[in-house]
Design a protein around this motif. Structure first.
Motif, mmCIF file in Angstrom:
data_model
loop_
_atom_site.group_PDB
_atom_site.id
_atom_site.type_symbol
_atom_site.label_atom_id
_atom_site.label_comp_id
_atom_site.label_asym_id
_atom_site.label_seq_id
_atom_site.Cartn_x
_atom_site.Cartn_y
_atom_site.Cartn_z
ATOM 1 N N GLU A 67 0.858 -1.143 0.051
ATOM 2 C CA GLU A 67 -0.127 0.109 -0.080
ATOM 3 C C GLU A 67 0.842 1.479 -0.114
ATOM 4 O OE1 GLU A 67 -2.688 0.017 3.329
ATOM 5 O OE2 GLU A 67 -3.352 -2.520 2.773
ATOM 6 N N ARG A 68 2.062 0.980 0.157
ATOM 7 C CA ARG A 68 2.994 2.472 0.044
ATOM 8 C C ARG A 68 4.147 2.134 -0.866
ATOM 9 N NH1 ARG A 68 6.790 3.511 4.725
ATOM 10 N NH2 ARG A 68 8.475 3.399 3.249
ATOM 11 N N PRO A 69 3.894 2.479 -2.170
ATOM 12 C CA PRO A 69 4.842 1.952 -3.338
ATOM 13 C C PRO A 69 5.934 3.153 -3.487
ATOM 14 C CG PRO A 69 2.830 2.825 -4.155
ATOM 15 C CD PRO A 69 2.630 2.692 -2.917
ATOM 16 N N ASP A 70 5.594 4.223 -3.126
ATOM 17 C CA ASP A 70 6.658 5.433 -3.281
ATOM 18 C C ASP A 70 6.753 6.136 -2.135
ATOM 19 O OD1 ASP A 70 4.397 6.497 -3.446
ATOM 20 O OD2 ASP A 70 4.673 7.413 -5.650
ATOM 21 N N GLY A 71 6.519 5.772 -1.047
ATOM 22 C CA GLY A 71 6.575 6.897 0.145
ATOM 23 C C GLY A 71 8.076 7.390 0.335
ATOM 24 N N LEU A 72 8.851 6.655 0.183
ATOM 25 C CA LEU A 72 10.202 6.970 0.411
ATOM 26 C C LEU A 72 10.915 8.041 -0.605
ATOM 27 C CD1 LEU A 72 12.003 3.767 1.322
ATOM 28 C CD2 LEU A 72 11.714 5.402 2.913
ATOM 29 N N LEU A 73 10.499 7.663 -1.637
ATOM 30 C CA LEU A 73 10.943 8.475 -2.831
ATOM 31 C C LEU A 73 10.087 9.874 -2.879
ATOM 32 C CD1 LEU A 73 10.913 6.103 -6.054
ATOM 33 C CD2 LEU A 73 13.061 7.165 -4.738
ATOM 34 N N SER A 74 9.013 10.011 -2.209
ATOM 35 C CA SER A 74 8.242 11.061 -2.354
ATOM 36 C C SER A 74 8.805 12.091 -1.085
ATOM 37 C CB SER A 74 6.791 10.739 -1.854
ATOM 38 O OG SER A 74 6.056 10.082 -3.096
ATOM 39 N N ALA A 75 9.118 11.459 -0.079
ATOM 40 C CA ALA A 75 9.725 12.256 1.041
ATOM 41 C C ALA A 75 10.997 12.728 0.784
ATOM 42 C CB ALA A 75 9.883 11.138 2.308
ATOM 43 N N LEU A 76 11.700 11.989 -0.265
ATOM 44 C CA LEU A 76 13.119 12.546 -0.646
ATOM 45 C C LEU A 76 12.902 13.822 -1.644
ATOM 46 C CD1 LEU A 76 14.934 9.348 -0.745
ATOM 47 C CD2 LEU A 76 15.479 11.078 0.945
ATOM 48 N N ARG A 77 11.955 13.651 -2.325
ATOM 49 C CA ARG A 77 11.708 14.748 -3.373
ATOM 50 C C ARG A 77 11.304 15.812 -2.658
ATOM 51 N NH1 ARG A 77 8.854 10.415 -6.360
ATOM 52 N NH2 ARG A 77 10.346 9.589 -8.152
ATOM 53 N N GLU A 78 10.492 15.796 -1.537
ATOM 54 C CA GLU A 78 9.822 16.818 -0.732
ATOM 55 C C GLU A 78 10.893 17.399 -0.164
ATOM 56 O OE1 GLU A 78 6.887 15.352 1.713
ATOM 57 O OE2 GLU A 78 5.380 14.786 0.226
ATOM 58 N N HIS A 79 11.948 16.990 0.011
ATOM 59 C CA HIS A 79 13.060 17.739 0.769
ATOM 60 C C HIS A 79 14.094 18.131 -0.287
ATOM 61 C CE1 HIS A 79 11.557 17.832 5.020
ATOM 62 N NE2 HIS A 79 10.915 16.657 4.443
ATOM 63 N N SER A 80 14.154 17.955 -1.589
ATOM 64 C CA SER A 80 14.861 18.212 -2.766
ATOM 65 C C SER A 80 16.153 17.387 -2.405
ATOM 66 C CB SER A 80 15.266 19.523 -2.461
ATOM 67 O OG SER A 80 13.957 20.589 -2.506
ATOM 68 N N VAL A 81 15.990 16.187 -2.104
ATOM 69 C CA VAL A 81 17.169 15.398 -2.067
ATOM 70 C C VAL A 81 17.370 14.575 -3.338
ATOM 71 C CG1 VAL A 81 18.129 13.358 -1.027
ATOM 72 C CG2 VAL A 81 16.959 14.885 0.425
ATOM 73 N N LEU A 82 16.069 14.495 -4.063
ATOM 74 C CA LEU A 82 16.218 14.005 -5.476
ATOM 75 C C LEU A 82 15.666 14.996 -6.347
ATOM 76 C CD1 LEU A 82 14.738 10.380 -4.793
ATOM 77 C CD2 LEU A 82 16.856 10.791 -4.772
#
Length: 228
Positions: free
Chosen positions: A213-228
């Motif tokens: 149920e959480r396919p991209d939670g980590l990537l989304s969090a990293l994008r929100e903090h401009s890491v990716l």
């Protein structure tokens, strides 16, 4: 803030202990009856997401519970008692279930864990895993080929400190050679992982949902903090 290091929590963040129905097939309650679906779900919740203590414990076992992530022996003692008080009176059954909780191969990485760790590492950022835990989780990363992306594993039972204690975060930052103002902590607990903010770190919270149920939670969090 230009992020130079990322700290990840383990349980509910990078990996999750998923409910495997086969673990509970032979589990019976104090009457010898199989657990119904609702009882099985509650038992798994108590094993994998102990946000609050769901049973009453005597002082001896309450001490073990409060210090469980600092000492493997106390961790085992606390969980076996929680299982007993949760309707699993047979010691051998409780021990079998506890064995699953502490078996790194039983844990499942989130779908985007590999990509998140790889992209952060490939970007030249320092990567650490900071976990309140009483057993070695490194084999889980090795099994899935993720250990190569982690610079430091900082485990509470090895360092003698648990999140949100500042000492836990300071130890991780020192090992990574990272400044708190340039570090992002990613975790599922605002109380524990969010304690990094007290040192000046940024914090990104993910929801400890089932992995499907959480396919991209980590990537989304990293994008929100401009890491990716």
């Amino acid at each position: 803030m230009a992020v130079e290091a990322v700290l990840f929590d383990f349980s509910g963040t990078l990996f999750r202990l998923e409910h495997d129905p086969s673990w509970l097939v032979d589990i019976t309650d104090h009457r010898g009856d199989p657990l119904d679906v609702e009882a099985q779900a509650e038992l798994m919740r108590r094993m994998t997401a102990p946000v609050t203590l769901a049973v009453e414990l005597d002082e001896e076992h309450l001490h073990a519970w409060r210090n469980r992530d600092l000492d493997p022996a106390l961790h085992r003692k606390a969980y076996l008692e929680v299982l007993r008080r949760s309707g699993i009176p047979r010691v051998e059954q409780a021990k079998a279930l506890y064995g699953k909780l502490t078996d790194p191969s039983a844990w499942t990485p989130y779908p985007d864990a590999a990509e998140a760790l790889r992209r952060v590492s490939d970007s030249g950022l320092a990567v650490g895993v900071l976990s309140n835990i009483a057993f070695d989780i490194r084999p889980a990363f090795v099994e899935h080929g993720l250990d190569t992306y982690v610079d430091e594993f900082v485990l509470s039972y090895e360092i003698g400190a648990i999140k949100p204690e500042p000492a836990a975060f300071r130890t991780a930052l020192d090992l990574l050679g990272a400044a708190p103002q340039r570090t992002l902590m990613v975790g599922d607990s605002d109380e524990a992982d969010g304690g990094a903010r007290r040192l000046g770190c940024a914090f990104a919270q993910v929801d400890p949902l089932p992995t499907t149920e959480r396919p991209d939670g980590l990537l989304s969090a990293l994008r929100e903090h401009s890491v990716l």
